[in-house]
Motif scaffolding. Sequence first.
Motif, PDB file in Angstrom:
ATOM      1  N   ILE A 115      57.172  -5.409  43.394  1.00 45.24           N
ATOM      2  CA  ILE A 115      56.461  -4.224  42.914  1.00 45.24           C
ATOM      3  C   ILE A 115      55.072  -4.084  43.532  1.00 45.24           C
ATOM      4  O   ILE A 115      54.637  -2.979  43.855  1.00 45.24           O
ATOM      5  CB  ILE A 115      56.337  -4.260  41.373  1.00 45.24           C
ATOM      6  CG1 ILE A 115      57.715  -4.108  40.740  1.00 45.24           C
ATOM      7  CG2 ILE A 115      55.390  -3.182  40.864  1.00 45.24           C
ATOM      8  CD1 ILE A 115      57.729  -4.298  39.240  1.00 45.24           C
ATOM      9  N   ILE A 116      54.363  -5.192  43.704  1.00 43.15           N
ATOM     10  CA  ILE A 116      52.963  -5.137  44.127  1.00 43.15           C
ATOM     11  C   ILE A 116      52.890  -5.259  45.647  1.00 43.15           C
ATOM     12  O   ILE A 116      52.998  -6.343  46.206  1.00 43.15           O
ATOM     13  CB  ILE A 116      52.135  -6.247  43.446  1.00 43.15           C
ATOM     14  CG1 ILE A 116      52.230  -6.127  41.930  1.00 43.15           C
ATOM     15  CG2 ILE A 116      50.683  -6.180  43.912  1.00 43.15           C
ATOM     16  CD1 ILE A 116      51.606  -7.295  41.168  1.00 43.15           C
ATOM     17  N   ALA A 139      42.059  -0.412  42.497  1.00 46.61           N
ATOM     18  CA  ALA A 139      43.146  -1.392  42.518  1.00 46.61           C
ATOM     19  C   ALA A 139      43.537  -1.790  41.100  1.00 46.61           C
ATOM     20  O   ALA A 139      44.722  -1.883  40.774  1.00 46.61           O
ATOM     21  CB  ALA A 139      42.742  -2.627  43.328  1.00 46.61           C
ATOM     22  N   GLN A 140      42.546  -2.004  40.260  1.00 42.00           N
ATOM     23  CA  GLN A 140      42.810  -2.358  38.862  1.00 42.00           C
ATOM     24  C   GLN A 140      43.562  -1.220  38.166  1.00 42.00           C
ATOM     25  O   GLN A 140      44.527  -1.456  37.436  1.00 42.00           O
ATOM     26  CB  GLN A 140      41.490  -2.648  38.133  1.00 42.00           C
ATOM     27  CG  GLN A 140      41.658  -3.173  36.741  1.00 42.00           C
ATOM     28  CD  GLN A 140      42.109  -4.620  36.702  1.00 42.00           C
ATOM     29  OE1 GLN A 140      41.772  -5.411  37.575  1.00 42.00           O
ATOM     30  NE2 GLN A 140      42.862  -4.976  35.701  1.00 42.00           N
ATOM     31  N   GLY A 141      43.139   0.019  38.413  1.00 41.24           N
ATOM     32  CA  GLY A 141      43.814   1.178  37.830  1.00 41.24           C
ATOM     33  C   GLY A 141      45.249   1.293  38.279  1.00 41.24           C
ATOM     34  O   GLY A 141      46.152   1.589  37.482  1.00 41.24           O
ATOM     35  N   TRP A 142      45.499   1.070  39.562  1.00 43.96           N
ATOM     36  CA  TRP A 142      46.860   1.118  40.086  1.00 43.96           C
ATOM     37  C   TRP A 142      47.727   0.046  39.446  1.00 43.96           C
ATOM     38  O   TRP A 142      48.833   0.316  38.988  1.00 43.96           O
ATOM     39  CB  TRP A 142      46.832   0.953  41.605  1.00 43.96           C
ATOM     40  CG  TRP A 142      48.162   0.636  42.211  1.00 43.96           C
ATOM     41  CD1 TRP A 142      49.281   1.424  42.190  1.00 43.96           C
ATOM     42  CD2 TRP A 142      48.526  -0.545  42.913  1.00 43.96           C
ATOM     43  NE1 TRP A 142      50.316   0.789  42.855  1.00 43.96           N
ATOM     44  CE2 TRP A 142      49.872  -0.418  43.316  1.00 43.96           C
ATOM     45  CE3 TRP A 142      47.839  -1.701  43.273  1.00 43.96           C
ATOM     46  CZ2 TRP A 142      50.541  -1.399  44.039  1.00 43.96           C
ATOM     47  CZ3 TRP A 142      48.498  -2.676  43.994  1.00 43.96           C
ATOM     48  CH2 TRP A 142      49.833  -2.521  44.365  1.00 43.96           C
ATOM     49  N   LEU A 143      47.221  -1.170  39.405  1.00 47.73           N
ATOM     50  CA  LEU A 143      48.018  -2.273  38.862  1.00 47.73           C
ATOM     51  C   LEU A 143      48.348  -2.063  37.385  1.00 47.73           C
ATOM     52  O   LEU A 143      49.489  -2.266  36.969  1.00 47.73           O
ATOM     53  CB  LEU A 143      47.292  -3.602  39.082  1.00 47.73           C
ATOM     54  CG  LEU A 143      47.233  -4.044  40.548  1.00 47.73           C
ATOM     55  CD1 LEU A 143      46.232  -5.178  40.732  1.00 47.73           C
ATOM     56  CD2 LEU A 143      48.604  -4.430  41.060  1.00 47.73           C
ATOM     57  N   ILE A 156      45.277 -10.427  41.789  1.00 49.09           N
ATOM     58  CA  ILE A 156      45.673  -9.549  42.892  1.00 49.09           C
ATOM     59  C   ILE A 156      44.476  -8.783  43.440  1.00 49.09           C
ATOM     60  O   ILE A 156      44.289  -8.687  44.657  1.00 49.09           O
ATOM     61  CB  ILE A 156      46.789  -8.571  42.455  1.00 49.09           C
ATOM     62  CG1 ILE A 156      48.026  -9.331  41.953  1.00 49.09           C
ATOM     63  CG2 ILE A 156      47.149  -7.603  43.590  1.00 49.09           C
ATOM     64  CD1 ILE A 156      48.606 -10.335  42.913  1.00 49.09           C
ATOM     65  N   VAL A 157      43.635  -8.238  42.558  1.00 46.93           N
ATOM     66  CA  VAL A 157      42.454  -7.491  42.994  1.00 46.93           C
ATOM     67  C   VAL A 157      41.525  -8.395  43.798  1.00 46.93           C
ATOM     68  O   VAL A 157      41.024  -8.007  44.853  1.00 46.93           O
ATOM     69  CB  VAL A 157      41.716  -6.856  41.791  1.00 46.93           C
ATOM     70  CG1 VAL A 157      40.363  -6.300  42.203  1.00 46.93           C
ATOM     71  CG2 VAL A 157      42.567  -5.753  41.173  1.00 46.93           C
ATOM     72  N   GLN A 158      41.312  -9.599  43.326  1.00 45.45           N
ATOM     73  CA  GLN A 158      40.454 -10.529  44.075  1.00 45.45           C
ATOM     74  C   GLN A 158      41.087 -10.876  45.415  1.00 45.45           C
ATOM     75  O   GLN A 158      40.379 -10.959  46.434  1.00 45.45           O
ATOM     76  CB  GLN A 158      40.200 -11.799  43.280  1.00 45.45           C
ATOM     77  CG  GLN A 158      39.175 -11.604  42.194  1.00 45.45           C
ATOM     78  CD  GLN A 158      38.793 -12.918  41.507  1.00 45.45           C
ATOM     79  OE1 GLN A 158      39.601 -13.823  41.406  1.00 45.45           O
ATOM     80  NE2 GLN A 158      37.577 -12.991  41.030  1.00 45.45           N
ATOM     81  N   THR A 159      42.381 -11.086  45.452  1.00 48.81           N
ATOM     82  CA  THR A 159      43.062 -11.406  46.708  1.00 48.81           C
ATOM     83  C   THR A 159      42.881 -10.278  47.719  1.00 48.81           C
ATOM     84  O   THR A 159      42.527 -10.522  48.876  1.00 48.81           O
ATOM     85  CB  THR A 159      44.561 -11.666  46.466  1.00 48.81           C
ATOM     86  OG1 THR A 159      44.699 -12.740  45.531  1.00 48.81           O
ATOM     87  CG2 THR A 159      45.287 -12.019  47.750  1.00 48.81           C
TER      88      THR A 159
END
Length: 165
Positions: A115-116, A139-143, A156-159
């Motif tokens: 998914i990601i 990115a946070q909003g999308w996830l 994921i955002v940090q990566t």
Amino acid sequence: MKKAVITSLSSLVLATGVASPMANAKENVINNQPSSVQSGVNVNAEAIAREAARENGADLRAYDAQQMERGKATLTLKAAKELLSKNKEKINNAIKSAIQKLPLNDAQKKKWISIITIDGFIKYLNQITNFTGSIEDAAQGWLTSIGVPGWIAQVIVQTISFFLV
């Protein structure tokens, strides 16, 4: 452009470095599986993200060297999409690596890996207009819009951020 990218990341570093995964303790992974926070496993989002990014070619020294400049400006969506597209394969591999390091069962890992993807994030960025936050906020909003629990989204955002230098 690099300064804009770098500076937009400081808000993420500050926000995610201070925020504890415990803030998201009420979230459950799909299939009613408890999150690592709920089961008492401590997840170090930054360490996981750094390791996954380093394994997949992110320049962490450049990222760290420019830490003081981050936060003074935000990355435009156009610039972010260009950087994400340019580094798509590396970032997708880093996301997979990060997910593999999370305390999830194999079915959950497989689900989130499928998914990601950066393609999904770029499609999300193409749909938003008049966005004034940082790329990390996007990115946070999308996830969260696709159902990713906050503690996983944090990793994921940090990566992703480590590749935006």
